[in-house]
Motif scaffolding. Structure first.
Motif, short mmCIF file in Angstrom:
data_model
loop_
_atom_site.label_atom_id
_atom_site.label_comp_id
_atom_site.label_asym_id
_atom_site.label_seq_id
_atom_site.Cartn_x
_atom_site.Cartn_y
_atom_site.Cartn_z
N THR A 62 0.84 -1.20 0.00
CA THR A 62 0.00 0.00 0.00
C THR A 62 0.87 1.25 0.00
O THR A 62 0.62 2.22 -0.75
CB THR A 62 -0.93 -0.01 1.22
N ARG A 65 2.50 1.65 -3.45
CA ARG A 65 1.56 2.13 -4.46
C ARG A 65 1.33 3.63 -4.31
O ARG A 65 1.31 4.38 -5.30
CB ARG A 65 0.25 1.36 -4.34
N ASN A 66 1.16 4.08 -3.06
CA ASN A 66 0.95 5.51 -2.83
C ASN A 66 2.18 6.33 -3.20
O ASN A 66 2.07 7.42 -3.79
CB ASN A 66 0.60 5.74 -1.36
N ASN A 68 4.53 5.53 -5.40
CA ASN A 68 4.65 5.53 -6.87
C ASN A 68 3.67 6.51 -7.50
O ASN A 68 4.01 7.24 -8.44
CB ASN A 68 4.41 4.13 -7.42
N ALA A 69 2.43 6.48 -6.99
CA ALA A 69 1.42 7.38 -7.56
C ALA A 69 1.85 8.84 -7.38
O ALA A 69 1.72 9.66 -8.31
CB ALA A 69 0.08 7.13 -6.88
N GLU A 70 2.37 9.17 -6.21
CA GLU A 70 2.83 10.54 -5.95
C GLU A 70 4.05 10.88 -6.80
O GLU A 70 4.16 11.98 -7.35
CB GLU A 70 3.16 10.69 -4.46
N TRP A 72 5.11 9.58 -9.73
CA TRP A 72 4.92 9.73 -11.18
C TRP A 72 3.94 10.83 -11.54
O TRP A 72 3.80 11.18 -12.71
CB TRP A 72 4.48 8.40 -11.79
N ARG A 73 3.26 11.38 -10.53
CA ARG A 73 2.43 12.57 -10.79
C ARG A 73 3.29 13.84 -10.85
O ARG A 73 2.87 14.86 -11.40
CB ARG A 73 1.36 12.74 -9.70
N ARG A 157 9.54 5.41 -1.53
CA ARG A 157 9.50 4.24 -2.43
C ARG A 157 10.73 3.37 -2.20
O ARG A 157 10.62 2.14 -2.10
CB ARG A 157 9.45 4.71 -3.88
#
Length: 351
Positions: A62, A65-66, A68-70, A72-73, A157
């Motif tokens: 979890t 994933r959070n 990575n999302a942050e 690559w944004r 990460r």
């Protein structure tokens, strides 16, 4: 009445045989219970570790994933993306873990660096980065070259990837330990094997010792003296393992939880000699002549039937061997002499 005497003697003999059979069966059930309890104890630790690690992986995924999302944004250059991935890969491949003091020092240094840059969960990240042996200069460089939010996501990460790797290693180690225990039990019980076969005597003793690992307290040291070449003996099923189990358990009990268990295996002409000794108080002289007698025991009522050493001698003789004991305070040795598998007529010592 001679006829009545014959009938009474025959009936008494039958009852004695039946009583002996029941007591021997009880001893086997007691041994099986000890083995099951010890195996459950040994399996519990790696199974629990694997279960905890699997729960940790769910939480770490979890976080990954959070992060990575942050990450690559964020507007990030391709060179910085490659740099983050290369740093992560190099830390995961690190094979030089630090010792306790150096690890603590590095973790404290990394923690102070992260705190100085406003990381609220610095202690979580610094621990993982220190276990991966991340140089402080590398962390400083990363924080300097990336903007604050990108650096936070990248470091989270990387630290989470290190945690995932550690958790996977814990599961691998636990699974390997469980497999080793199952293999040991199969060796001990000779599952999936022929009833009679040539067995490496060292492997037989070690398999038995592994099943009794729960009895080996930290204050009991095991001293092994084994031959360099394999010594084979022809054995039926797991009967010899019963011999080693009885002798090792007796040695451990004699030392009262503290001492030295000595295992010495060597070749003597056409024989294999297995010596199991301890540095306990020794066997009293008045008891020594009776230790192999059936139903003779020094244990309390309900603690032993007195058939353990008698069963040992019976099994050893069935294999064409003999058993002897030498004892004095601080040095008790049971020697089991067995014919080597490639010699049918052993040269056994008198006694």
């Amino acid at each position: 009445m001679p006829e009545l005497t014959k009938r009474l003697v025959a009936t008494m003999s039958d009852r004695i045989r039946e009583g002996t059979r029941i007591e021997q069966q009880r001893d086997r059930l007691v041994s099986l219970g000890k083995l099951a309890a010890g195996l459950a104890h040994e399996l519990n630790n790696p199974a629990s570790a694997a279960q905890r690690a699997s729960g940790g992986i769910r939480h770490a995924l979890t976080k990954m994933r959070n992060a990575n999302a942050e990450l690559w944004r964020r507007p990030i250059q391709e060179s910085d993306r490659a740099r983050i991935e290369a740093l992560e890969a190099s830390l995961l491949q690190s094979s030089t873990p630090l010792d306790g003091l150096a690890l603590s020092d590095l973790e404290e240094h990394l923690d102070s660096i992260l705190k100085s840059h406003g990381f609220e969960n610095a202690w979580e990240l610094s621990g993982a980065l220190a276990r991966a042996n991340m140089p402080a200069d590398t962390l400083i460089s990363l924080l300097r070259d990336l903007d604050a939010e990108t650096a936070r996501a990248a470091i989270t990460r990387i630290a989470t990837a290190v945690d995932l790797s550690a958790l996977l290693s814990a599961i691998e180690n636990g699974s390997a330990r469980i497999s080793d225990l199952i293999r040991t039990v199969k060796d001990y019980t000779h599952m999936d094997q022929a009833p009679a076969q040539n067995e490496d005597i060292v492997r037989s003793v070690e398999a038995t010792l592994s099943t009794l690992a729960h009895l080996l307290q930290p204050s009991i040291k095991v001293q092994r003296t084994y031959p360099t070449e394999p010594l084979l003996v022809n054995t039926v099923g797991n009967e010899l393992n019963q011999v080693w189990a009885n002798l090792i358990e007796n040695a451990i009990e004699a030392m009262h939880g503290q001492g030295e268990l000595r295992l010495h295996i060597f070749r003597e002409d056409h024989n294999i000699v297995v010596e199991i000794g301890d540095n306990g108080p020794g066997i009293p002289p008045e008891i020594e002549p009776h230790i192999f007698d059936p139903f003779f025991t020094t244990k309390g009522i309900g603690e032993g039937t007195g058939l353990g050493l008698n069963t040992v001698r019976t099994i050893v003789r069935k294999h064409g061997g003999s058993i002897h004991v030498n004892t004095r305070p601080g040095d008790t040795r049971f020697q089991v002499w067995l014919p080597r598998a490639d010699h049918s007529e052993p040269d056994l010592p008198n006694g």
